[in-house]
Design a protein around this motif. Sequence first.
Motif, PDB file in Angstrom:
ATOM      1  N   VAL A   1       0.866  -1.179   0.000  1.00  0.00           N
ATOM      2  CA  VAL A   1       0.000   0.000   0.000  1.00  0.00           C
ATOM      3  C   VAL A   1       0.901   1.226   0.000  1.00  0.00           C
ATOM      4  O   VAL A   1       1.692   1.418   0.931  1.00  0.00           O
ATOM      5  CB  VAL A   1      -0.933   0.018   1.225  1.00  0.00           C
ATOM      6  N   ASN A   2       0.802   2.050  -1.031  1.00  0.00           N
ATOM      7  CA  ASN A   2       1.706   3.185  -1.191  1.00  0.00           C
ATOM      8  C   ASN A   2       0.944   4.467  -1.483  1.00  0.00           C
ATOM      9  O   ASN A   2      -0.073   4.454  -2.177  1.00  0.00           O
ATOM     10  CB  ASN A   2       2.696   2.940  -2.334  1.00  0.00           C
ATOM     11  N   GLN A   3       1.487   5.563  -0.947  1.00  0.00           N
ATOM     12  CA  GLN A   3       0.995   6.897  -1.266  1.00  0.00           C
ATOM     13  C   GLN A   3       2.213   7.765  -1.535  1.00  0.00           C
ATOM     14  O   GLN A   3       3.102   7.884  -0.699  1.00  0.00           O
ATOM     15  CB  GLN A   3       0.176   7.475  -0.109  1.00  0.00           C
ATOM     16  N   GLY A   4       2.290   8.353  -2.706  1.00  0.00           N
ATOM     17  CA  GLY A   4       3.468   9.125  -3.090  1.00  0.00           C
ATOM     18  C   GLY A   4       3.352  10.588  -2.746  1.00  0.00           C
ATOM     19  O   GLY A   4       2.626  10.993  -1.841  1.00  0.00           O
ATOM     20  N   GLY A   5       4.080  11.400  -3.513  1.00  0.00           N
ATOM     21  CA  GLY A   5       4.011  12.849  -3.360  1.00  0.00           C
ATOM     22  C   GLY A   5       4.839  13.401  -2.225  1.00  0.00           C
ATOM     23  O   GLY A   5       4.559  14.500  -1.728  1.00  0.00           O
ATOM     24  N   GLN A   6       5.874  12.695  -1.774  1.00  0.00           N
ATOM     25  CA  GLN A   6       6.720  13.173  -0.668  1.00  0.00           C
ATOM     26  C   GLN A   6       5.897  13.560   0.559  1.00  0.00           C
ATOM     27  O   GLN A   6       6.171  14.555   1.221  1.00  0.00           O
ATOM     28  CB  GLN A   6       7.577  14.372  -1.115  1.00  0.00           C
ATOM     29  N   GLY A   7       4.899  12.731   0.860  1.00  0.00           N
ATOM     30  CA  GLY A   7       4.108  12.967   2.068  1.00  0.00           C
ATOM     31  C   GLY A   7       2.828  13.740   1.827  1.00  0.00           C
ATOM     32  O   GLY A   7       2.212  14.231   2.779  1.00  0.00           O
ATOM     33  N   ASN A   8       2.382  13.813   0.588  1.00  0.00           N
ATOM     34  CA  ASN A   8       1.135  14.512   0.270  1.00  0.00           C
ATOM     35  C   ASN A   8      -0.048  13.683   0.776  1.00  0.00           C
ATOM     36  O   ASN A   8      -0.315  12.595   0.260  1.00  0.00           O
ATOM     37  CB  ASN A   8       1.025  14.715  -1.239  1.00  0.00           C
ATOM     38  N   PRO A   9      -0.786  14.155   1.777  1.00  0.00           N
ATOM     39  CA  PRO A   9      -1.890  13.351   2.327  1.00  0.00           C
ATOM     40  C   PRO A   9      -3.083  13.240   1.389  1.00  0.00           C
ATOM     41  O   PRO A   9      -3.984  12.436   1.639  1.00  0.00           O
ATOM     42  CB  PRO A   9      -2.264  14.117   3.603  1.00  0.00           C
ATOM     43  N   LEU A  10      -3.107  14.038   0.322  1.00  0.00           N
ATOM     44  CA  LEU A  10      -4.223  14.010  -0.616  1.00  0.00           C
ATOM     45  C   LEU A  10      -3.913  13.174  -1.850  1.00  0.00           C
ATOM     46  O   LEU A  10      -4.771  13.041  -2.736  1.00  0.00           O
ATOM     47  CB  LEU A  10      -4.580  15.443  -1.043  1.00  0.00           C
ATOM     48  N   ALA A  11      -2.708  12.606  -1.925  1.00  0.00           N
ATOM     49  CA  ALA A  11      -2.333  11.818  -3.101  1.00  0.00           C
ATOM     50  C   ALA A  11      -3.069  10.486  -3.113  1.00  0.00           C
ATOM     51  O   ALA A  11      -3.488   9.964  -2.075  1.00  0.00           O
ATOM     52  CB  ALA A  11      -0.826  11.589  -3.108  1.00  0.00           C
ATOM     53  N   ASN A  12      -3.238   9.932  -4.312  1.00  0.00           N
ATOM     54  CA  ASN A  12      -3.890   8.631  -4.448  1.00  0.00           C
ATOM     55  C   ASN A  12      -3.121   7.554  -3.689  1.00  0.00           C
ATOM     56  O   ASN A  12      -1.890   7.587  -3.604  1.00  0.00           O
ATOM     57  CB  ASN A  12      -3.989   8.230  -5.919  1.00  0.00           C
ATOM     58  N   ILE A  13      -3.864   6.581  -3.165  1.00  0.00           N
ATOM     59  CA  ILE A  13      -3.263   5.464  -2.434  1.00  0.00           C
ATOM     60  C   ILE A  13      -3.448   4.206  -3.292  1.00  0.00           C
ATOM     61  O   ILE A  13      -4.574   3.843  -3.637  1.00  0.00           O
ATOM     62  CB  ILE A  13      -3.940   5.270  -1.061  1.00  0.00           C
ATOM     63  N   THR A  14      -2.351   3.567  -3.639  1.00  0.00           N
ATOM     64  CA  THR A  14      -2.409   2.361  -4.463  1.00  0.00           C
ATOM     65  C   THR A  14      -2.351   1.120  -3.577  1.00  0.00           C
ATOM     66  O   THR A  14      -1.595   1.065  -2.613  1.00  0.00           O
ATOM     67  CB  THR A  14      -1.252   2.318  -5.470  1.00  0.00           C
ATOM     68  N   HIS A  15      -3.172   0.135  -3.924  1.00  0.00           N
ATOM     69  CA  HIS A  15      -3.193  -1.156  -3.238  1.00  0.00           C
ATOM     70  C   HIS A  15      -2.820  -2.218  -4.266  1.00  0.00           C
ATOM     71  O   HIS A  15      -3.539  -2.402  -5.260  1.00  0.00           O
ATOM     72  CB  HIS A  15      -4.572  -1.454  -2.656  1.00  0.00           C
TER      73      HIS A  15
ATOM     74  N   ALA B   1      12.553  20.440  -7.134  1.00  0.00           N
ATOM     75  CA  ALA B   1      11.129  20.106  -7.102  1.00  0.00           C
ATOM     76  C   ALA B   1      10.831  19.118  -5.976  1.00  0.00           C
ATOM     77  O   ALA B   1       9.802  19.232  -5.293  1.00  0.00           O
ATOM     78  CB  ALA B   1      10.707  19.527  -8.453  1.00  0.00           C
ATOM     79  N   ASN B   2      11.722  18.147  -5.750  1.00  0.00           N
ATOM     80  CA  ASN B   2      11.527  17.183  -4.666  1.00  0.00           C
ATOM     81  C   ASN B   2      11.544  17.873  -3.315  1.00  0.00           C
ATOM     82  O   ASN B   2      10.724  17.571  -2.436  1.00  0.00           O
ATOM     83  CB  ASN B   2      12.627  16.119  -4.673  1.00  0.00           C
ATOM     84  N   ILE B   3      12.492  18.782  -3.133  1.00  0.00           N
ATOM     85  CA  ILE B   3      12.602  19.505  -1.865  1.00  0.00           C
ATOM     86  C   ILE B   3      11.333  20.318  -1.618  1.00  0.00           C
ATOM     87  O   ILE B   3      10.784  20.334  -0.507  1.00  0.00           O
ATOM     88  CB  ILE B   3      13.851  20.407  -1.863  1.00  0.00           C
ATOM     89  N   ALA B   4      10.854  20.954  -2.679  1.00  0.00           N
ATOM     90  CA  ALA B   4       9.627  21.747  -2.536  1.00  0.00           C
ATOM     91  C   ALA B   4       8.444  20.852  -2.189  1.00  0.00           C
ATOM     92  O   ALA B   4       7.609  21.211  -1.335  1.00  0.00           O
ATOM     93  CB  ALA B   4       9.356  22.506  -3.832  1.00  0.00           C
ATOM     94  N   SER B   5       8.371  19.701  -2.813  1.00  0.00           N
ATOM     95  CA  SER B   5       7.257  18.798  -2.549  1.00  0.00           C
ATOM     96  C   SER B   5       7.275  18.319  -1.096  1.00  0.00           C
ATOM     97  O   SER B   5       6.233  18.289  -0.435  1.00  0.00           O
ATOM     98  CB  SER B   5       7.319  17.603  -3.505  1.00  0.00           C
ATOM     99  N   PHE B   6       8.439  17.940  -0.591  1.00  0.00           N
ATOM    100  CA  PHE B   6       8.520  17.482   0.796  1.00  0.00           C
ATOM    101  C   PHE B   6       8.285  18.642   1.764  1.00  0.00           C
ATOM    102  O   PHE B   6       7.616  18.491   2.799  1.00  0.00           O
ATOM    103  CB  PHE B   6       9.883  16.850   1.059  1.00  0.00           C
ATOM    104  N   PHE B   7       8.829  19.813   1.454  1.00  0.00           N
ATOM    105  CA  PHE B   7       8.671  20.995   2.293  1.00  0.00           C
ATOM    106  C   PHE B   7       7.185  21.311   2.490  1.00  0.00           C
ATOM    107  O   PHE B   7       6.741  21.616   3.610  1.00  0.00           O
ATOM    108  CB  PHE B   7       9.393  22.177   1.626  1.00  0.00           C
ATOM    109  N   ASN B   8       6.413  21.195   1.396  1.00  0.00           N
ATOM    110  CA  ASN B   8       5.000  21.567   1.446  1.00  0.00           C
ATOM    111  C   ASN B   8       4.069  20.426   1.821  1.00  0.00           C
ATOM    112  O   ASN B   8       2.877  20.656   2.042  1.00  0.00           O
ATOM    113  CB  ASN B   8       4.574  22.142   0.094  1.00  0.00           C
ATOM    114  N   ASN B   9       4.609  19.193   1.887  1.00  0.00           N
ATOM    115  CA  ASN B   9       3.752  18.031   2.176  1.00  0.00           C
ATOM    116  C   ASN B   9       4.245  17.267   3.401  1.00  0.00           C
ATOM    117  O   ASN B   9       3.748  17.480   4.501  1.00  0.00           O
ATOM    118  CB  ASN B   9       3.689  17.120   0.939  1.00  0.00           C
ATOM    119  N   GLY B  10       5.213  16.378   3.210  1.00  0.00           N
ATOM    120  CA  GLY B  10       5.647  15.531   4.312  1.00  0.00           C
ATOM    121  C   GLY B  10       6.152  16.296   5.510  1.00  0.00           C
ATOM    122  O   GLY B  10       5.849  15.955   6.665  1.00  0.00           O
ATOM    123  N   ALA B  11       6.934  17.356   5.276  1.00  0.00           N
ATOM    124  CA  ALA B  11       7.459  18.144   6.394  1.00  0.00           C
ATOM    125  C   ALA B  11       6.338  18.903   7.101  1.00  0.00           C
ATOM    126  O   ALA B  11       6.322  19.008   8.336  1.00  0.00           O
ATOM    127  CB  ALA B  11       8.519  19.121   5.889  1.00  0.00           C
TER     128      ALA B  11
END
Length: 947
Positions: free
Chosen positions: A452-466, A835-845
Motif C-alpha cells: 500500500v503506497n501513497q506518493g508525493g513526498q508525504g502529500n496526504p491528498l495523493a492517491n493510495i495504491t493497493h 522540485a523534490n525539496i519543494a514537494s517534501f517541504f510543502n507536504n511531508g514536512a
Amino acid sequence: MPRQWFVQLTKLHAAQAERYAYKMKVEKNILSRAQGARTILGALVLALSLLSALLPHARVQAQQGSGGSVSGVVTDTNGAVVSKAKVALITSQQALLGMAETDTSGRFQFGDVPAGDYVLLVSRPDFSRRRMAVEVASGEAANVQLTLEINQVAEHVTVTAETGKVEDKDRVIQAVNVISEDAIRQRATAVLAQVADEEVGVSLQRTSPTIGGIFVRGLTGKNVATYVDGVRYSTSTGRGGISTFFNLNEPSTLRAVEILRGPNSAQYGSDSLGGTLQLISRPPEFGGVAPETHGEFNTFFSSADLSFGGNTLVTYGTRRFGVLANLAARRVNTLRPGNGLDSHSSLTRFLGLPSNILGDRLTDTAFTQYGGTLRFNYAPKAGQQFIFHYQRSQQDGGKRYDQTLGGDGNLLADLRNLMLDFFYARYVKQNLGFFDSGSFTVSYNGQREERVNQGGQGNPLANITHQYERTNVYGFSFFVDKRVTRNQTFLLGGDLYHERVNAPAYTFNPVTLAVAASRPRVPDEARYILGGVYVQDVYEVIPERLRLSGALRYNVASYRSRAANSPLVGGRPLFPDDSLRIDDFSGRFGVLLSPLKDLSFIFNYSRGFRAPNITDLGTLGLTGDGFEVDFNSAASLGGIIGSTAGVNAASSGVPVARQGSETSNNFDVGFRYRRRRFDTDLTAFLIDINQAITKQALILPPGAVGQFLGDQPIVNQSPNGVVFVPLALTQPVLVRANFSDARIMGLEYTIDARLNQDWLFGGNFTYIRAEDRATGLAPNIEGGTPPANVFLRLRYQPRGGRYWVEAYSTLADRQTRLSSLDLADRRTGATRSRANIASFFNNGARVRGLTGPGPDAVFGTADDRLLATGETLAQVQNRVLGSAASAPLFTYIPGYGLLNVRGGFRFNENHGLLMDFENITDQTYRGLSWGLDGPGRSVTVHYQYRF
C-alpha cells in the motif's frame, strides 16, 4: 538543402546506424549462443556415449556387494570419549537412514549401509552438533573419529555443491560457505539474511526492516537463486534487487545454510549468476528400542531494536518414523541506529536537518513475525523413506522505511501480511533398480504480499495504491545416481516449476473516496514455466590427488499473460497479450589437484543462465529503485533506453524492446591448505555477464506530460526526455533492458589458525570490482557492488572449559564506484532535486509539523518557513543544493569499522547462555542498498534449553 534539414537528416542516419549496430550485436549474441549450445550439446552426447560404454561395467560392480558399514568413536576436545551421544546417518536429501547412540567407550556402528555418501550428525545437549561427511563402499567398512566442541567454530560439510553427494567443502571444486546451526542462532536475531555477516565472498543486503537478502560475489536479488532442501524457493515474481520473502524462512528450523559462490545454473537452473543460497532444514530424530522425545527452547532479547522472541522445537521418533514440530515468534521494535542518526532520512535528504530532531529511534521499523514448521519422516523399510515438510510464516506491520521517513518522506509504504506456505513431499529410495539411489519431490510454494503506497513526498491528498500479489508455484524435481566405478559417480536429474500470479490492484482517492481498478505491478494471472534436465559426473581420477567434476543442463522458460485477465479501464485492458519462450544451455567443469595431502589447487569454469522472468517482462509500478515501466507500455509511447539511470540521462538511440536471457562465464582459480591447526584458502574469480538486464532511465518524445504509465500520470519531463510520475518524484521512470555487458572480478581469502589449545585466530577478506565492459564505469545492475571488507576474530576457549569469549570486528572500505542507478537510489545515493525539496517541504514536512507560516505570513504561501531554522523554501533549496538543479546526498558509501565482543557459557548439559555486545563505539554505518542504517550500540542475550 537547408542547413537545419541536413542536421536533422544526419541525426536520423546516426540513430539508424545505432539501431543497426544494436541489431547486429543481438544477432551476433544469438549466433554465439547457438554455437555454444552446439558445443555443449556435443559434449553432452559424448558424455552419454561414454556412460553407455561404462554401464555394462557398472552392472558388474553392482553385483559385487550389497552394502557396507560405518563405525566410529566420538570424543571431546580433551580426547575423552563421549557416551550417550546421538548419531544420525542422513542422506544429502535429508532422509534419515538410522540412529545410534555411543556406548561407554564412545563407539557407534551402522551395518548394511547402501553404498553412497552420507552425513554423520552427532549431538548431545551439552555440545554443539557436529556434521561429518562419510563415504560408504559396497562390502567395506568406514571408520571415523568425531570431536565435539562447545560452540563449534566452523562447519565443513556440504550437501548441495554436487547434487546427491555429501562432501567436505575442501574436496569440492566450487567455492562454498557452510554456516553452522550455532552461527545461525548467533547472527539471525532480527532476520535470516543476517547469517551473511562474517562470511567471505558474501554480504548482507537489507532493504527494509523486514526485507533482506544476501549479496553473493557482488550480485543479489534476481541474480541469486534460493533453494530449501533442494526445492526452488525463488519465484518469477521476485523483485530485481531485493528478496521480499527470503526472511520468511525461520532460522531456528535450519540445520545449516550453504552458499554456493559463482554461477551454478548447471544444477539449479535460472537466476544463479552470482550464486545459490541453500537452506538445509533440521530432520526429526528416529527412536531406538523405545520411542524418544527430544527438543529445545530458545529465547533472546536485543537492545538496539528492543526485539525479543524465541522458538520451541520438539521431535518425537520411533524406529520407523520421526516427527519434528517447531513454533517460533519474534517482535522487532523501532531501531536505534549508531549515534541515534539515520544518514538517509528524508529530513537530511530534503531539508539538511539531522534525523534525531524527531527522536533517536527510526519510526516505521517495527514488525512482528511468527510461524511454524511440521516435518515427518517415515521409513516403511530399510533403504527407502518418505519425507513430508510444511512451513508457514507471516510478517505483520512491516513498512518500507526507505519510502517513508527514511528516504522519500511518504506517509504510506506498507508491507501488509507477508505470508509463506511452503510444502514438499519427497520419496528417497536406495538401490533403485539399476541406479544406486533416487529422489523424487513434489512441492508447493505460495508467497503472498500486499503493498500500500501513497506518493508525493508525504502529500496526504495523493492517491493510495493497493497492490496485492500471490504467487503459487507447483513443482516436481528428481534425480537418480549411479556409482559407475569405485571412483566415479554419474547423476541424471531434472525439475519443472509451474507458476501463476494472482495480482488484483486498485487505487483509492482520499479526497473523493473513489476506488478504481489500476494496473498491477505484474499482469494478473500471468503464467510462468521454468524447467530443465541435467547430468552430473564426479570422477576421482587419482583418489585424494586428482578430482574432476562437471555438469550440463538444458533450460527452458515460458511466459504468458492475457489481456482477457485484465479489467477494462476506459474501455481498454490494463495490459496486453504477451508471451515469450527461451531455452539455453548451462554447465560447469572443474579440476581439483592435490599434490600434497594438505594442499589443493582448484580451477572451475561455469556458464550461467538467467531467463527474463515475470518481473523483468511485466513490471509496472513502484520498486526498490523507483518507478518502473514494462517494455510494452514504454514501447507504445515511443520509448528509448536512456544512457544512464539518472535524471541527466540522454537518449542512447536504442528503442525499448522485449528482454532476452542473460548468460555468464565464470572462472575460479585458487588454492586451499589445511593442517590440524591451520586452515587457509585463496580464490580469484572473474564473471562476465553477457546482455545483462539493467535498469535505465526511460526517454520519451517531447510532450509526454499528461500521458499515463499504468495509473500514474507523467507530471514532469526533462529537456532530455526523462519522465517522472507522482509515486517517485525523486527518481526518473526506469525501464529494464539487455543494455550492457558487465564484468565482475574479485578475491576471496580466509584463514583460521589455532595459536595454542586455548586461543583461535580467524578472519577473511573480500574484494570485488564491477564494471561495464564498454565504458569501464560501475554497471547499472540492481543492488550495486559491495565494498572491500575484512572480518577478524580472536577467541579464547579453554580446552575442556564450559565458556568462551571472542572479540570480533568487521571493517568495510569506502565504496566510490557507484552507478547512476546507485546514485539515484534513495537507499544509496539519495538524489534530490529542487522540485523534490519543494514537494517534501510543502507536504511531508508540513504534515509532521516541521514547516509552517513564519511571522505575519499566510499559511501555505511562499512565506512558509522551516521552523527549526526559520528558512524559506528557497533558502532551504539553496543551502541543500547550492546552485545545482539536483544532486545526490551521497556520492560514495563511507567506510566503517565495528568492534564487538561476544561469549557463551554452558551451565550444564541442558542450559546455555550466549551474550553479544555489538558496535561498542556506537558508530553510524550503512551497507550498500540498505534502506536503514545499521544498529547502534547493542547487547543481545540468548538463552537455550535442550533436552
